[in-house]
Design a protein around this motif. Structure first.
Motif, PDB file in Angstrom:
ATOM      1  N   ALA A 140      -5.523 -17.449   8.989  1.00 29.40           N
ATOM      2  CA  ALA A 140      -4.599 -17.829   9.889  1.00 29.40           C
ATOM      3  C   ALA A 140      -3.578 -18.164  10.736  1.00 29.40           C
ATOM      4  CB  ALA A 140      -4.226 -15.655  10.354  1.00 29.40           C
ATOM      5  N   ASP A 141      -2.008 -18.680  11.255  1.00 29.40           N
ATOM      6  CA  ASP A 141      -2.384 -19.017  12.338  1.00 29.40           C
ATOM      7  C   ASP A 141      -2.385 -18.353  13.037  1.00 29.40           C
ATOM      8  OD1 ASP A 141      -1.186 -20.467  14.650  1.00 29.40           O
ATOM      9  OD2 ASP A 141       0.533 -20.953  13.040  1.00 29.40           O
ATOM     10  N   LEU A 142      -2.413 -17.775  14.409  1.00 31.26           N
ATOM     11  CA  LEU A 142      -2.403 -16.226  15.170  1.00 31.26           C
ATOM     12  C   LEU A 142      -1.181 -17.342  16.688  1.00 31.26           C
ATOM     13  CD1 LEU A 142      -5.871 -14.712  15.094  1.00 31.26           C
ATOM     14  CD2 LEU A 142      -3.414 -14.681  13.639  1.00 31.26           C
ATOM     15  N   THR A 143      -1.032 -18.489  16.237  1.00 31.20           N
ATOM     16  CA  THR A 143      -0.846 -19.521  17.783  1.00 31.20           C
ATOM     17  C   THR A 143       1.039 -18.329  18.032  1.00 31.20           C
ATOM     18  OG1 THR A 143      -1.044 -21.195  17.084  1.00 31.20           O
ATOM     19  CG2 THR A 143       0.384 -20.965  18.306  1.00 31.20           C
ATOM     20  N   ASP A 190       6.171  -9.849  17.266  1.00 24.05           N
ATOM     21  CA  ASP A 190       5.510  -9.706  15.756  1.00 24.05           C
ATOM     22  C   ASP A 190       5.273  -8.315  15.842  1.00 24.05           C
ATOM     23  OD1 ASP A 190       4.149 -12.742  15.239  1.00 24.05           O
ATOM     24  OD2 ASP A 190       3.323 -12.480  17.039  1.00 24.05           O
ATOM     25  N   VAL A 191       5.849  -7.292  16.411  1.00 19.26           N
ATOM     26  CA  VAL A 191       5.512  -5.701  16.390  1.00 19.26           C
ATOM     27  C   VAL A 191       6.587  -5.603  16.098  1.00 19.26           C
ATOM     28  CG1 VAL A 191       4.776  -3.582  17.256  1.00 19.26           C
ATOM     29  CG2 VAL A 191       3.324  -5.927  18.313  1.00 19.26           C
ATOM     30  N   CYS A 199      -0.464  -6.509  12.441  1.00 16.00           N
ATOM     31  CA  CYS A 199      -1.735  -5.790  13.325  1.00 16.00           C
ATOM     32  C   CYS A 199      -2.046  -5.630  14.100  1.00 16.00           C
ATOM     33  CB  CYS A 199      -2.542  -5.137  11.570  1.00 16.00           C
ATOM     34  SG  CYS A 199      -2.031  -4.700  10.400  1.00 16.00           S
ATOM     35  N   LEU A 200      -2.679  -6.977  14.622  1.00 19.89           N
ATOM     36  CA  LEU A 200      -3.848  -7.777  15.884  1.00 19.89           C
ATOM     37  C   LEU A 200      -2.175  -7.608  16.273  1.00 19.89           C
ATOM     38  CD1 LEU A 200      -5.566 -11.144  14.233  1.00 19.89           C
ATOM     39  CD2 LEU A 200      -6.313  -8.777  14.640  1.00 19.89           C
ATOM     40  N   ALA A 201      -1.108  -7.652  16.555  1.00 23.12           N
ATOM     41  CA  ALA A 201      -0.135  -7.170  17.802  1.00 23.12           C
ATOM     42  C   ALA A 201      -0.289  -5.405  18.612  1.00 23.12           C
ATOM     43  CB  ALA A 201       1.181  -7.978  18.089  1.00 23.12           C
ATOM     44  N   TYR A 202       0.516  -5.375  16.763  1.00 22.65           N
ATOM     45  CA  TYR A 202      -0.183  -4.255  17.606  1.00 22.65           C
ATOM     46  C   TYR A 202      -1.371  -3.192  17.819  1.00 22.65           C
ATOM     47  CZ  TYR A 202       0.709   0.814  16.620  1.00 22.65           C
ATOM     48  OH  TYR A 202       0.560   2.583  16.001  1.00 22.65           O
TER      49      TYR A 202
END
Length: 200
Positions: A14-17, A23-24, A116-119
């Motif tokens: 995944a690109d998490l840049t 993102d939420v 999900c990661l941003a939340y």
């Protein structure tokens, strides 16, 4: 962060840049902004998800996972055979359909993961500010929806490990049918969305 192999593979691909509050999804931003509360039993719950006094729970862990678990928004994401880029790739026949399905599935998985990661980051940051510790954990789970299409869906659940209660997920590697990560405020990936920025 602890993760099983499937989740480690997703994270590597995944690109998490630039992971940020953008993102939420909107409804989940309200949950982050609502902060945390403590119930009469001592359970740590997201205020916006807590409907007030409810039924009896077996223990604090059960109360927290019941109140704090939600499925991530995915109705706007492409199905496996739809890339979501306007090309109209569908199931079709031959290699074109297979490529379209693979691209669509990747777009869905990576977007769900970012959401999900941003939340999780926003809620964990809010928990740290509220409780003054890093005890709350986020469990991010991505798994097929059980239909013939096997669309990937996701849930995020928050709970606090307790010394006298078995862990919510004791061995992540035993989860063979899902990608699972356990995240604390100390190892959240990317910039941390906080309650104030998520409320904007």
């Amino acid at each position: 962060m602890r993760a099983n192999r499937w989740m480690r593979d997703l994270l590597a691909e995944a690109d998490l840049t630039g992971l940020s509050p953008a993102d939420v999804p909107p409804g989940f931003r309200d949950v982050v902004a609502g902060g945390w509360s403590v119930t009469a039993s001592g359970a740590r719950v997201l205020t916006a998800l807590h409907a007030g006094p409810g039924g009896a729970f077996f223990d604090r862990l059960a109360e927290e996972t019941t109140v704090n678990g939600r499925g991530m928004t995915d109705h706007d994401l492409p199905a496996g055979a739809d890339t979501g880029d306007g090309t109209g790739d569908g199931p079709g026949t031959g290699d074109g359909g297979a490529v379209g399905a693979a691209v669509g599935a990747a777009v869905r998985a990576h977007t769900l993961l970012r959401r999900c990661l941003a939340y999780a980051a926003g809620c964990l940051r809010a928990a740290e500010e509220t409780f003054g510790d890093d005890a709350v954990r986020a469990y991010v789970v991505l798994s097929p929806d059980g239909t013939d299409d096997g669309l990937l869906t996701a849930t995020v659940t928050f709970c606090t490990p307790l010394p006298d209660v078995p862990p919510y997920i004791a061995d992540l590697e035993e989860a063979q049918d899902a990608a699972v990560a356990e995240i604390s405020v100390r190892d959240r990936p990317g910039p941390a969305p906080d309650a104030r920025s998520c409320a904007a």
